[in-house]
Write a protein that holds these residues in place. Structure first.
Motif, PDB file in Angstrom:
ATOM      1  N   VAL A   1      -6.921   3.426   4.867  1.00  0.00           N
ATOM      2  CA  VAL A   1      -5.660   3.182   4.164  1.00  0.00           C
ATOM      3  C   VAL A   1      -4.518   3.110   5.190  1.00  0.00           C
ATOM      4  CG1 VAL A   1      -3.984   4.181   2.551  1.00  0.00           C
ATOM      5  CG2 VAL A   1      -6.424   4.238   2.008  1.00  0.00           C
TER       6      VAL A   1
ATOM      7  N   HIS B   1       0.805  -1.231   0.000  1.00  0.00           N
ATOM      8  CA  HIS B   1       0.000   0.000   0.000  1.00  0.00           C
ATOM      9  C   HIS B   1       0.836   1.279   0.000  1.00  0.00           C
ATOM     10  CE1 HIS B   1      -2.789  -3.146   1.361  1.00  0.00           C
ATOM     11  NE2 HIS B   1      -3.627  -2.491   0.573  1.00  0.00           N
TER      12      HIS B   1
ATOM     13  N   TYR C   1      -0.214   4.587  -1.659  1.00  0.00           N
ATOM     14  CA  TYR C   1      -1.326   5.375  -1.105  1.00  0.00           C
ATOM     15  C   TYR C   1      -0.914   6.208   0.111  1.00  0.00           C
ATOM     16  CZ  TYR C   1      -3.889   2.063  -3.963  1.00  0.00           C
ATOM     17  OH  TYR C   1      -4.330   1.301  -5.001  1.00  0.00           O
TER      18      TYR C   1
END
Ligand code: GLN
Length: 451
Positions: free
Chosen positions: A358, A279, A282
């Motif tokens: 996130v 991730h 992000y």
């Protein structure tokens, strides 16, 4: 005295200190001498330090380098600085920073920009020292103090350390008390040390770290002696290399430095292994939602009533408006606008809530990666120090400086930047090591193998 004269000689050119407190410094030093003469003395007895202007210092003006806090003199001392003075350290003065610690170049300060003591080979252009703790990094690099405090919300200790050839450590969230530090984004902010060596960094962290009941996010974890394991080397450690950090457009000299770091750690006996942090891409966009959201809330208190600047108006609302209009700089206003937008009804779910989700995924990536390694090695910055004014007009370009550092704050982990070589322009570059929660000891140990 040597430091006071060094500051007098160099500060006009660097603008690292926004306030020098020579009388206080010499008084504190004299007290230190007395304690030492009696055979007493703390861990940092007589060591002269610079303090980022985000730390409240009792009786000494503290402004976070914002006009809105002009003349604000706290009647209390931050826990971190209190710990330093209790250990015998001496305060030389307050160091410049980006206004409210928002920035990556120390160009948003109400006191003007800080110059990096380094220059590009064959050029006199003034370079930035990184930010937001640019006064701290410049002062340590130019020998205007033996160490300094900084704060790191999204890289503000590690990035300036990398751009000035100094060591900067962002501890685990909760390791150092936030009490008495001007808040930017409370769930990300963490205080930490700058020094010229890894060992000095460990000595400072020993004293700065403490559990503090006055900060509810301060963690009651044992504080080991961080110098104790420095000499243990990296034999037996596994170093993770996150493949997602090999971003498109990664500068060849940064890739080369990173590879060099891998070779050094291997040669010192570490096992090196690829890890994945899926991730990562992000992290920067979600950081630039979470940080402004919290900033917009924290900065609501500057209203002309309680602190610093007041600009009168016809009624109380126009007084608030006039004060905030005159008191905040452009970058701070941008953050307040973004923050209030992402928190507003209708956008909250799409932006703020999403960014928080996130954030959890980023934390889980690290938890997973740390099942296979002890520390993670990455570059600290995407490039070397840039010139003053070079990107200050382009906020997105500026935010990209934080690409390798913000993940660490989003996950609450400790990270360190250690000087690792010079760019093609002859200016410093740093490598970042990221550790498991509260495992700063391993981080410092690995950093010493690179140093
Ligand atoms: N450059 C980042 C920002 O502007 C980080 C700042 C910091 O760590 N204080 O938000």
């Amino acid at each position: 005295e040597a430091h006071v004269s060094a500051i007098e000689a160099a500060n006009d050119a660097l603008n690292a200190y926004v306030l020098v407190t020579p009388d206080r410094a010499l008084e504190m030093a004299a007290e230190s001498d007395k304690r030492l003469a009696k055979g007493e003395g703390g861990a940092l007895e007589g060591i002269p330090l610079g303090i980022k202007d985000l730390f409240c210092t009792e009786g000494v003006v503290t402004t976070a380098c914002s006009k809105i806090l002009e003349g604000f003199t706290p009647h209390y001392e931050s826990t971190v600085t209190r710990n330093l003075w209790d250990a015998g350290a001496v305060m030389l003065g307050k160091l410049n920073n980006d206004e409210f610690a928002m920035g990556s170049s120390n160009e948003t300060s109400a006191f003007g920009p800080v110059a990096n003591p380094w220059r590009r080979e064959g050029s006199d252009d003034k370079l930035v020292p990184g930010g937001s703790s640019g006064g701290s990094s410049a002062a340590v690099a130019a020998n205007l103090c033996m160490g300094a405090t900084g704060t790191d919300t999204g890289g503000s200790i590690r990035q300036p350390a990398a751009l000035t050839g100094t060591v900067g450590l962002k501890p685990t969230y909760g390791r150092c008390s936030r009490w008495g530090i001007v808040a930017f984004a409370s769930s990300l902010d963490q205080a930490g040390p700058f020094a010229r060596t890894v060992e000095d960094t460990a000595l400072l962290l020993n004293v700065m770290a403490s559990h503090d009941p006055r900060d509810t996010t301060s963690v009651d974890a044992p504080v080991p002696d961080f110098t104790a394991s420095l000499k243990d080397g990296v034999k037996g450690l596994t170093v993770g290399i996150p493949k997602e950090y090999r971003i498109d457009g990664l500068k060849p000299e940064i890739a080369k430095l990173w590879d060099q770091g891998v070779e050094w750690l291997k040669a010192a006996g570490a096992t090196v292994k690829e890890v994945t942090l899926p991730h990562t891409k992000y992290a920067l966009p979600s950081y630039y939602i979470v940080a402004p959201a919290e900033a917009s809330s924290n900065l609501a208190r500057y209203d002309g009533v309680r602190y610093g600047l007041r600009v009168d108006g016809d009624d109380v609302i126009s007084m608030y408006e006039n004060t905030r209009e005159a008191g905040f700089g452009a970058e701070v206003k941008r953050r307040i606008l973004i923050g209030t937008y992402v928190l507003s009804a209708g956008y909250y779910d799409a932006y703020y809530l999403k960014a928080q989700k996130v954030r959890t995924l980023i934390k889980r990536d690290f938890d997973q990666a740390f099942e296979d390694c002890d520390v993670i090695l990455t570059p600290t910055t995407p490039g070397p120090a840039f010139a003053q004014g070079e990107i200050s007009g382009d906020p997105l370009e500026m935010y990209l400086n934080d690409i390798f550092t913000v993940t660490v704050n989003m996950a609450g982990l400790p990270g360190i930047s250690v000087p690792a070589g010079l760019s093609g322009e002859g200016t410093p570059l740093g490598l970042q090591l990221i550790g498991k929660p509260f495992d700063e000891a391993t981080l410092l140990r690995a950093a010493q193998s690179i140093e």
